[in-house]
Write a protein that holds these residues in place. Structure first.
Motif, PDB file in Angstrom:
ATOM      1  N   THR A  37       0.834  -1.204   0.000  1.00  0.00           N
ATOM      2  CA  THR A  37       0.000   0.000   0.000  1.00  0.00           C
ATOM      3  C   THR A  37       0.872   1.258   0.000  1.00  0.00           C
ATOM      4  OG1 THR A  37      -1.750  -1.154   1.194  1.00  0.00           O
ATOM      5  CG2 THR A  37      -1.796   1.254   1.260  1.00  0.00           C
ATOM      6  N   GLU A  38       1.976   1.210   0.743  1.00  0.00           N
ATOM      7  CA  GLU A  38       2.834   2.381   0.876  1.00  0.00           C
ATOM      8  C   GLU A  38       3.434   2.781  -0.473  1.00  0.00           C
ATOM      9  OE1 GLU A  38       2.022   0.553   4.593  1.00  0.00           O
ATOM     10  OE2 GLU A  38       2.952  -0.334   2.810  1.00  0.00           O
ATOM     11  N   GLU A  39       3.972   1.814  -1.202  1.00  0.00           N
ATOM     12  CA  GLU A  39       4.546   2.114  -2.516  1.00  0.00           C
ATOM     13  C   GLU A  39       3.478   2.581  -3.492  1.00  0.00           C
ATOM     14  OE1 GLU A  39       8.347  -0.289  -3.899  1.00  0.00           O
ATOM     15  OE2 GLU A  39       6.765  -1.663  -3.268  1.00  0.00           O
ATOM     16  N   CYS A  40       2.336   1.879  -3.470  1.00  0.00           N
ATOM     17  CA  CYS A  40       1.294   2.196  -4.443  1.00  0.00           C
ATOM     18  C   CYS A  40       0.678   3.573  -4.173  1.00  0.00           C
ATOM     19  CB  CYS A  40       0.215   1.112  -4.436  1.00  0.00           C
ATOM     20  SG  CYS A  40      -0.443   0.768  -6.078  1.00  0.00           S
ATOM     21  N   ALA A  41       0.614   3.966  -2.923  1.00  0.00           N
ATOM     22  CA  ALA A  41       0.076   5.285  -2.592  1.00  0.00           C
ATOM     23  C   ALA A  41       0.926   6.397  -3.203  1.00  0.00           C
ATOM     24  CB  ALA A  41      -0.012   5.452  -1.075  1.00  0.00           C
ATOM     25  N   VAL A  42       2.245   6.197  -3.223  1.00  0.00           N
ATOM     26  CA  VAL A  42       3.143   7.178  -3.847  1.00  0.00           C
ATOM     27  C   VAL A  42       2.837   7.287  -5.341  1.00  0.00           C
ATOM     28  CG1 VAL A  42       5.552   7.695  -4.401  1.00  0.00           C
ATOM     29  CG2 VAL A  42       4.957   6.808  -2.136  1.00  0.00           C
TER      30      VAL A  42
END
Length: 411
Positions: free
Chosen positions: A126-131
């Motif tokens: 989720t963290e990478e995709c949010a960026v």
């Protein structure tokens, strides 16, 4: 005396077909499942049909069925249910659309001739995709189209005054050239093409490729629908319910039905999710005033979409050994009377790498009323049992003994 409890353990997409490399067995039949092997002879097993005729076999329609909501009556689209989960404000005139960030091929050909390689971008965090989604939002978001971050690769687009247009789920066309499956609606098509330009050389994706991971390089829109209206689960069944899932869709169904939603750290919808945390969340809920827990595990479905026989077997073994086994042992040790339903929502055969509308095997166990059978829980023996629930949305009545005409539920 403690009040009786009710539990569903839902192995998403767990049902499958016989596979040659498994000696003609299905992954469920082949897997090492000591907990299910213990419960099966003491339980009712059979086949249930969760997808109404004429409806597409999705986790949305199927899980509505398992929870007791007839999809033909309650279904208004997949993405609106997910929007409920992540707190997206929806007007009656809004249309919600699922925004997957997927992996498409990067060869030097026109966009329409690229292929879709991975609907989950390697189960990106989720963290990478949010960026990545933030980069898309900066260039494409406006008053008409608003993006909202969800979980992992699964996000949401809200279209003000929109239309429920026909869109193709990405997991239905894995490996195929995308041109035939792109949106006809010009704005959606433009945003998909533009998202590829924004993301293909994004630093996150450059770094992912260096690590041998699939890049999350394109937005893919699907699952359009309008604001849902589900009736209260507690009013329907007289049970206070808790949803335990990593998936926004399931959380959204629960929110719409007035159920509680547990937040489990490390639950990610992948093969290496926090199984133990899900079990503990269910036990905490049942001990803390809830009567019903729905433990949803996405991993078998994801492995089916990946086309991995080995990993699908592993996902089923994890479900058995890290969820069903510890859960039933804990309830038995506490002296809790309970009824347990184990089933998939739909099949996700590794051969086709997408959902089908075939029936699924169910297991119904009552800690106070044991049977004495010789069967095992799998597709083949469930079909031979003679037990068949043709209207999938009545299986919750079967679990809770909520129906006055139970003989009509079980054919």
């Amino acid at each position: 005396m403690k009040k009786k409890k009710y539990v569903v353990v839902l192995g998403d997409g767990m049902a499958d077909e016989p596979i040659e490399s498994l000696f003609g067995k299905t992954p469920l039949e082949y897997a090492d499942t000591p907990a299910l092997d213990r419960l099966s002879p003491l339980s009712e097993i059979g086949m249930a049909y969760t997808i109404p005729k004429g409806m597409k076999p999705g986790s949305d329609t199927a899980n509505l069925s398992v929870l007791g909501y007839d999809p033909a009556r309650y279904y208004s689209g997949r993405s609106p249910l997910e929007a409920l989960s992540i707190g997206v404000p929806m007007k009656d005139t809004d249309v919600a659309i699922r925004c997957n960030i997927v992996t498409i091929s990067e060869e030097d050909v026109p966009f329409e001739k690229k292929r879709i390689l991975d609907h989950s971008s390697g189960e990106i965090s989720t963290e990478e995709c949010a960026v990545l989604l933030d980069a898309v939002k900066k260039e494409l978001q406006n008053e008409t189209y608003r993006f909202y971050t969800g979980t992992s690769y699964r996000h949401c687009l809200i279209w003000d005054q929109g239309s429920v247009v026909e869109l193709t789920p990405p997991h239905d066309v894995l490996g195929q050239v995308i041109g035939t499956y792109l949106p006809a609606q010009k704005d959606l098509l433009y945003m998909m093409k533009k998202s590829y330009e924004i993301l293909v050389e994004h630093p996150v994706n450059i770094e992912r490729k260096k690590r041998g991971l699939n890049p999350a390089n394109c937005c893919w829109f699907w699952g359009a629908g309008t604001k849902p209206a589900l009736s209260s689960f507690q009013e329907k069944y007289g049970l206070k319910g808790m949803m335990i899932s990593a998936v926004d869709l399931l959380k959204g169904i629960a929110t719409g039905a007035g159920m509680g939603v547990a937040c489990v750290e490390g639950a990610n919808g992948g093969l290496h999710t926090n199984y133990e945390g899900k079990v503990q969340a269910a036990l905490n809920a049942l001990e803390g005033g809830y009567d019903f827990a729905y433990i949803h595990v996405e991993a078998p479905d994801e492995m089916g979409h990946q086309g991995s026989v080995e990993k699908k077997v592993q996902a089923i073994e994890y479900l058995d050994q890290r969820v069903i086994g510890p859960l039933t042992r804990a309830l038995d040790e506490e002296g809790t009377a309970y009824r347990l339903l184990v089933m998939p929502d739909h099949p996700t055969p590794v051969r086709v790498r997408t959902h089908t509308a075939d029936g699924v095997p169910y297991l119904l166990y009552d800690s106070e009323s044991h049977k004495d059978e010789s069967w095992h829980y799998n597709e083949k023996e469930a079909a031979k049992s003679g037990n068949e629930i043709t209207l999938g949305h009545t299986i919750m009545d079967r679990l809770t003994k909520n129906s006055k005409n139970e003989e009509k539920i079980l054919k």
